[in-house]
Design an enzyme around this catalytic site. Structure first.
Site, PDB file in Angstrom:
ATOM      1  CE  LYS A   5      -4.243  -1.689   1.066  1.00 57.63           C
ATOM      2  NZ  LYS A   5      -4.702  -2.587   2.107  1.00 57.63           N
ATOM      3  CB  ILE A  12       2.129  -0.877   3.827  1.00 58.42           C
ATOM      4  CG1 ILE A  12       1.517   0.262   4.646  1.00 58.42           C
ATOM      5  CG2 ILE A  12       1.980  -2.227   4.517  1.00 58.42           C
ATOM      6  CD1 ILE A  12       1.945   0.320   6.074  1.00 58.42           C
ATOM      7  CG  ASP A 117      -6.033   7.689  11.097  1.00 62.57           C
ATOM      8  OD1 ASP A 117      -7.081   8.213  10.665  1.00 62.57           O
ATOM      9  OD2 ASP A 117      -5.145   7.249  10.334  1.00 62.57           O
TER      10      ASP A 117
HETATM   11  N1  LIG Z   1       0.412  -5.379  10.443  1.00 65.08           N
HETATM   12  C1  LIG Z   1      -0.339  -5.380   9.355  1.00 65.08           C
HETATM   13  N2  LIG Z   1      -0.882  -6.517   8.869  1.00 65.08           N
HETATM   14  C2  LIG Z   1      -1.631  -6.508   7.754  1.00 65.08           C
HETATM   15  N3  LIG Z   1      -1.914  -5.413   7.027  1.00 65.08           N
HETATM   16  C3  LIG Z   1      -1.404  -4.235   7.436  1.00 65.08           C
HETATM   17  C4  LIG Z   1      -0.591  -4.150   8.619  1.00 65.08           C
HETATM   18  N4  LIG Z   1      -0.219  -2.861   8.772  1.00 65.08           N
HETATM   19  C5  LIG Z   1      -0.770  -2.190   7.757  1.00 65.08           C
HETATM   20  N5  LIG Z   1      -1.484  -2.991   6.939  1.00 65.08           N
HETATM   21  C6  LIG Z   1      -2.242  -2.608   5.727  1.00 65.08           C
HETATM   22  O1  LIG Z   1      -1.741  -1.391   5.211  1.00 65.08           O
HETATM   23  C7  LIG Z   1      -2.714  -0.344   5.330  1.00 65.08           C
HETATM   24  C8  LIG Z   1      -2.040   0.960   5.720  1.00 65.08           C
HETATM   25  O2  LIG Z   1      -1.336   0.791   6.939  1.00 65.08           O
HETATM   26  P1  LIG Z   1      -1.472   1.822   8.122  1.00 65.08           P
HETATM   27  O3  LIG Z   1      -0.590   1.397   9.234  1.00 65.08           O
HETATM   28  O4  LIG Z   1      -2.917   1.999   8.443  1.00 65.08           O
HETATM   29  O5  LIG Z   1      -0.846   3.134   7.484  1.00 65.08           O
HETATM   30  P2  LIG Z   1      -1.463   4.556   7.080  1.00 65.08           P
HETATM   31  O6  LIG Z   1      -0.920   5.480   8.113  1.00 65.08           O
HETATM   32  O7  LIG Z   1      -0.927   4.828   5.700  1.00 65.08           O
HETATM   33  O8  LIG Z   1      -2.968   4.459   7.118  1.00 65.08           O
HETATM   34  C9  LIG Z   1      -3.717  -0.853   6.362  1.00 65.08           C
HETATM   35  O9  LIG Z   1      -4.994  -0.286   6.196  1.00 65.08           O
HETATM   36  C10 LIG Z   1      -3.700  -2.352   6.091  1.00 65.08           C
HETATM   37  O10 LIG Z   1      -4.496  -2.651   4.956  1.00 65.08           O
HETATM   38 MG   LIG Z   2      -4.299   3.474   8.364  1.00 61.84          MG
END
Ligand SMILES: Nc1ncnc2c1ncn2[C@@H]1O[C@H](COP(=O)(O)OP(=O)(O)O)[C@@H](O)[C@H]1O
Ligand SMILES: [Mg+2]
Length: 206
Positions: A5, A12, A117
């Site tokens: 992502k 990510i 958030d």
């Molecule tokens: N530990 C994890 N396991 C699985 N998916 C994850 C994990 N961390 C993040 N993601 C995926 O990546 C997306 C974005 O991560 P996130 O930590 O929410 O960052 P942001 O600050 O960009 O929203 C999440 O909505 C999820 O779909």
């Molecule tokens: Mg997020």
């Protein structure tokens, strides 16, 4: 490493840690921010996220294990939760899971954590359990006004991203939240949510 992502704030990646699937979250620098301030913000959020990811476990919230933190690079390597973000569930499932999400938020608030958030993408359903992620904007606070900001955001998200099920999911969320914090705290916080909303409307009019 596979890019999963590209978020507004972080990229990510899917990676490996001791042969297990893991997530690498890297906070990117923002061109528009002053570079000293920018690295301070990224470092601060990386610290906050890794601390709170671990801390919430102590009061029973499921969250990814933190494997490794590199503050210089604003990187966190954490356990991959290979489930489905609540945002992507069917509408009827989101309605059902809203009560549990309300409980989880109630538990965080009762323990003095504001998530900061609360979107449906920051809850992942895996093996019938809901995991909470993305604590970079979280704060340690018991102030009702801060807790109201959390509720206001998730309400707004339900309203915009899940409009058809807004009412039933919001009601379920509140039922779950109430079951943890109790009736009088619920009224206090929802009254504050209403006052934030009316200020918002007023601001939109003038
Ligand atoms: N530990 C994890 N396991 C699985 N998916 C994850 C994990 N961390 C993040 N993601 C995926 O990546 C997306 C974005 O991560 P996130 O930590 O929410 O960052 P942001 O600050 O960009 O929203 C999440 O909505 C999820 O779909
Ligand atoms: Mg997020």
């Amino acid at each position: 490493m596979k890019l999963l992502k590209k978020g507004a704030e972080a990229d990510i990646y899917l990676t490996k840690w001791n042969n297990s699937n893991a997530i690498l979250k890297i906070r990117k620098s923002k061109e528009y921010r002053n570079s000293v301030l920018d690295s301070k913000i990224r470092k601060q959020r990386t610290i906050r996220e890794s601390q709170i990811l671990s801390e919430v476990k102590s009061f029973g919230i499921s969250s990814p294990l933190v494997y490794y933190v590199n503050l210089k690079k604003s990187e966190i390597i954490m356990q991959e939760i290979p489930g489905i973000p609540v945002h992507d569930l069917t509408e009827s499932k989101i309605v059902k899971k809203s009560m549990e999400i309300g409980k989880l938020v109630g538990i965080m608030h009762q323990n003095g954590i504001m998530h900061g958030d609360l979107t449906t993408s920051n809850f992942i359903l895996y093996k019938n359990k809901i995991y909470v992620i993305d604590f970079g904007l979280s704060q340690k606070t018991n102030k009702p006004e801060d807790h109201a900001v959390d509720l206001r955001l998730i309400k707004e998200i339900l309203n915009s991203a899940h409009a058809k099920i807004m009412e039933s999911s919001w009601n379920n969320f509140l039922l779950g939240y109430k079951s943890i914090v109790g009736n009088s705290q619920l009224s206090k916080i929802t009254n504050l949510v209403s006052s934030i909303e009316s200020r918002g409307r007023y601001a939109a009019v003038i």
